[in-house]
Motif scaffolding. Sequence first.
Motif, short mmCIF file in Angstrom:
data_model
loop_
_atom_site.label_atom_id
_atom_site.label_comp_id
_atom_site.label_asym_id
_atom_site.label_seq_id
_atom_site.Cartn_x
_atom_site.Cartn_y
_atom_site.Cartn_z
N THR A 187 2.79 1.17 -0.98
CA THR A 187 1.60 0.84 -0.21
C THR A 187 1.01 2.14 0.35
O THR A 187 0.97 2.36 1.55
CB THR A 187 1.95 -0.12 0.94
N ALA A 188 0.55 2.99 -0.57
CA ALA A 188 0.06 4.31 -0.17
C ALA A 188 -1.19 4.24 0.69
O ALA A 188 -1.57 5.23 1.33
CB ALA A 188 -0.20 5.17 -1.41
N ASP A 189 -1.87 3.08 0.71
CA ASP A 189 -3.07 2.96 1.54
C ASP A 189 -2.73 2.89 3.03
O ASP A 189 -3.61 3.09 3.86
CB ASP A 189 -3.88 1.74 1.12
N LEU A 190 -1.47 2.62 3.38
CA LEU A 190 -1.07 2.64 4.79
C LEU A 190 -0.76 4.08 5.19
O LEU A 190 0.38 4.44 5.51
CB LEU A 190 0.15 1.74 5.03
N SER A 191 -1.77 4.92 5.15
CA SER A 191 -1.59 6.36 5.35
C SER A 191 -2.78 6.92 6.10
O SER A 191 -3.75 6.21 6.39
CB SER A 191 -1.44 7.05 3.99
N PRO A 205 2.57 9.41 -2.47
CA PRO A 205 2.59 8.99 -3.86
C PRO A 205 1.69 7.79 -4.08
O PRO A 205 1.44 7.01 -3.16
CB PRO A 205 4.05 8.62 -4.11
N VAL A 206 1.20 7.62 -5.26
CA VAL A 206 0.36 6.48 -5.62
C VAL A 206 1.00 5.72 -6.75
O VAL A 206 1.54 6.32 -7.66
CB VAL A 206 -1.05 6.97 -6.01
N THR A 233 1.25 -4.81 -2.47
CA THR A 233 1.43 -3.49 -3.10
C THR A 233 0.06 -2.88 -3.36
O THR A 233 -0.96 -3.55 -3.37
CB THR A 233 2.21 -3.62 -4.41
N ARG A 234 0.08 -1.58 -3.60
CA ARG A 234 -1.18 -0.88 -3.91
C ARG A 234 -0.89 0.22 -4.92
O ARG A 234 -0.04 1.07 -4.71
CB ARG A 234 -1.76 -0.28 -2.61
N GLY A 235 -1.60 0.17 -6.06
CA GLY A 235 -1.55 1.26 -7.02
C GLY A 235 -0.39 1.23 -7.99
O GLY A 235 -0.19 2.19 -8.74
N TRP A 275 -7.09 10.73 2.18
CA TRP A 275 -7.60 9.87 1.13
C TRP A 275 -8.63 10.63 0.28
O TRP A 275 -9.50 11.32 0.81
CB TRP A 275 -8.27 8.63 1.72
N SER A 276 -8.52 10.45 -1.02
CA SER A 276 -9.47 11.12 -1.91
C SER A 276 -10.03 10.21 -3.00
O SER A 276 -10.92 10.61 -3.73
CB SER A 276 -8.81 12.34 -2.56
N ASN A 277 -9.49 8.99 -3.13
CA ASN A 277 -9.90 8.13 -4.24
C ASN A 277 -10.14 6.69 -3.77
O ASN A 277 -9.36 5.80 -4.11
CB ASN A 277 -8.83 8.17 -5.34
#
Length: 270
Positions: free
Chosen positions: A70-74, A269-270, A106-108, A79-81
């Motif tokens: 869940t890389a969006d919980l950052s 990580p993504v 989940t994400r990505g 963020w770049s994408n």
Amino acid sequence: MPTPPPTGPLVTRDSLRADVLRCGVRPGETLLVHSSLSSLGWVNGGAVAVVQALLDALGPRGTLVVPAQTADLSDPAVWSNPPVPEEWWPAIRATMPAYDPRRTPTRGVGVIPETVRTWPGALRSAHPHTSFAAVGPRAAEITEGHAPDCRLGERSPLAKLEAIGARVLLLGAGYDSCTSFHLAEYRIPAPLVEVGRPGPGGWETLTEVSISSDRFDELGHDFERDRPVRHGTAGAARVRLFPVADAVAYAERWLPLHRPPEEDFSHPPV
């Protein structure tokens, strides 16, 4: 304009089970799967049929494990994408929901891991960025104790998978998604980075080992050149199968030679 018919091949639960068994998957083993649904062809039943086929192949004594990141919980600052406006950052940090293993999607990592995450009886580890989900008799053993300050290191499910002799199945996925290589980053000199995320008490910042999949494709190319990796196909997808321990040991030697430790890999990580 009518939608063109699918080009196939037609993949079913039974055909996929037969394919992965032919590629070397063993009933009763613990298998860490990185996957791409679209690479398989036209799958009758989609991700559900894929998970059923993998569980069929592993049998009742086998355990299926997937990354549930869940890389969006950052921190929105990294963020770049896509990026978001800087003036939004404080509000995003203040209002971002904290990680909940039962509810946070989940994400990505694709639709197959998300399907495993929601599977009856699935368990998920506790790290807010780099959790793993598992189904099977060893699921609790693998997912318990994932330390909040250890994304993919010694106190993560990866180290447990290495210790119990689990194998990796790249099911239409490339080496850039091979999380086992990240465990090696914790065993070599690596930079540290401040990692921000939402927590139960509000925004929190921890110091972590910096991790990146940069050059993992090159690492994977050399790994399968030098180490025994089983190859095959499942539907239209290329399959690779190898022990977690082999991948980690090889990466421990390769990374210091080919990726300087002073490089800054600060993104999650993504």
